[in-house]
Design a protein around this motif. Structure first.
Motif, PDB file in Angstrom:
ATOM      1  N   ALA A  51      12.876   5.149   3.103  1.00 41.34           N
ATOM      2  CA  ALA A  51      13.036   5.658   2.262  1.00 41.34           C
ATOM      3  C   ALA A  51      13.715   4.144   2.059  1.00 41.34           C
ATOM      4  O   ALA A  51      14.600   2.865   1.794  1.00 41.34           O
ATOM      5  CB  ALA A  51      13.729   6.676   1.100  1.00 41.34           C
ATOM      6  N   GLN A  52      15.437   3.990   3.514  1.00 39.63           N
ATOM      7  CA  GLN A  52      15.771   3.426   3.392  1.00 39.63           C
ATOM      8  C   GLN A  52      15.491   1.751   3.531  1.00 39.63           C
ATOM      9  O   GLN A  52      15.894   0.999   2.984  1.00 39.63           O
ATOM     10  CB  GLN A  52      16.657   3.414   5.014  1.00 39.63           C
ATOM     11  N   LEU A  53      14.080   1.410   4.578  1.00 37.91           N
ATOM     12  CA  LEU A  53      13.218   0.338   4.375  1.00 37.91           C
ATOM     13  C   LEU A  53      12.889   0.118   3.473  1.00 37.91           C
ATOM     14  O   LEU A  53      13.057  -1.367   2.609  1.00 37.91           O
ATOM     15  CB  LEU A  53      12.357   0.597   5.544  1.00 37.91           C
ATOM     16  N   GLY A  54      12.075   0.844   2.818  1.00 35.65           N
ATOM     17  CA  GLY A  54      11.803   0.746   1.397  1.00 35.65           C
ATOM     18  C   GLY A  54      12.676   0.268   0.071  1.00 35.65           C
ATOM     19  O   GLY A  54      12.430  -0.886  -0.316  1.00 35.65           O
ATOM     20  N   ASP A  55      14.128   0.491   0.631  1.00 34.23           N
ATOM     21  CA  ASP A  55      14.958  -0.141  -0.507  1.00 34.23           C
ATOM     22  C   ASP A  55      15.319  -1.366  -0.343  1.00 34.23           C
ATOM     23  O   ASP A  55      15.717  -2.711  -1.454  1.00 34.23           O
ATOM     24  CB  ASP A  55      16.885   0.136  -0.450  1.00 34.23           C
ATOM     25  N   ILE A  56      15.138  -2.033   0.546  1.00 31.30           N
ATOM     26  CA  ILE A  56      15.214  -3.713   1.281  1.00 31.30           C
ATOM     27  C   ILE A  56      13.706  -4.146   1.009  1.00 31.30           C
ATOM     28  O   ILE A  56      14.141  -5.620   0.021  1.00 31.30           O
ATOM     29  CB  ILE A  56      15.372  -3.374   2.461  1.00 31.30           C
ATOM     30  N   VAL A  57      12.439  -2.850   1.151  1.00 35.38           N
ATOM     31  CA  VAL A  57      11.057  -4.718   0.752  1.00 35.38           C
ATOM     32  C   VAL A  57      10.990  -4.156  -0.674  1.00 35.38           C
ATOM     33  O   VAL A  57       9.472  -4.657  -0.795  1.00 35.38           O
ATOM     34  CB  VAL A  57      10.316  -4.394   1.877  1.00 35.38           C
ATOM     35  N   GLY A  58      10.954  -2.853  -1.065  1.00 37.49           N
ATOM     36  CA  GLY A  58      10.465  -2.530  -2.634  1.00 37.49           C
ATOM     37  C   GLY A  58      10.708  -1.349  -2.468  1.00 37.49           C
ATOM     38  O   GLY A  58      10.959  -1.016  -3.899  1.00 37.49           O
ATOM     39  N   SER A  59       9.812  -0.039  -2.340  1.00 35.35           N
ATOM     40  CA  SER A  59      10.176   1.133  -2.058  1.00 35.35           C
ATOM     41  C   SER A  59       9.526   1.863  -0.547  1.00 35.35           C
ATOM     42  O   SER A  59       8.849   0.956   0.107  1.00 35.35           O
ATOM     43  CB  SER A  59       8.720   1.158  -3.455  1.00 35.35           C
TER      44      SER A  59
END
Length: 151
Positions: A21-29
């Motif tokens: 989720a944290q990485l998804g906030d940066i790249v999309g989802s």
């Protein structure tokens, strides 16, 4: 979808104690990160660049984790060089067509297709049209050894 030799995205994300989720906030989802890590999708060039920056890996390391040693690409490039020197435009167009009409346009296929396209442009000392230039520059700008290809 191509099997990953290793999953550097997942490995580096976990090493940095980041959730999907944290990485998804940066790249999309979070779902996008999950699909990338599970080999269901291949990220586009911009997403690869963002992932590599955030996870502190090089683009080269990312591609190596997927495709293994660079020998295959080097061999392919050497074959293109040979066809270029021979002026084998028909063979180059045939190779380009093969990659362009490939079932799935994964990263390796796209990379090789753009290498052939660049070689064809160079063979005729042509400039690519604006759309092709944008595609080629955008793609190869993300690759460390992009200078090996003439646009």
């Amino acid at each position: 979808m191509r099997e990953f030799k290793s999953n550097i995205i997942k490995e580096k994300r976990k090493l940095r104690n980041m959730s999907q989720a944290q990485l998804g906030d940066i790249v999309g989802s979070q779902a996008m990160v999950s699909r990338i890590e599970n080999g269901q999708i291949l990220p586009n060039a911009q997403t690869i660049f963002i992932l590599c920056n955030k996870l502190e890996i090089t683009v080269e390391e990312y591609f190596y984790s997927i495709f293994g040693p660079d020998q295959n690409t080097t061999t392919f490039r050497n074959n293109l060089d040979k066809l270029y020197m021979q002026g084998s435009i028909d063979e180059l167009r045939k190779i380009f067509s093969h990659y362009k009409h490939h079932k799935s346009l994964d990263i390796e296929t796209k990379h090789r297709m753009l290498m052939v396209q660049s070689t064809i442009y160079h063979l005729f000392f042509q400039s690519a049209d604006e759309i092709d230039q944008n595609i080629l520059f955008s793609y190869f700008d993300k690759i460390i050894n992009w200078r090996l290809y003439d646009i």
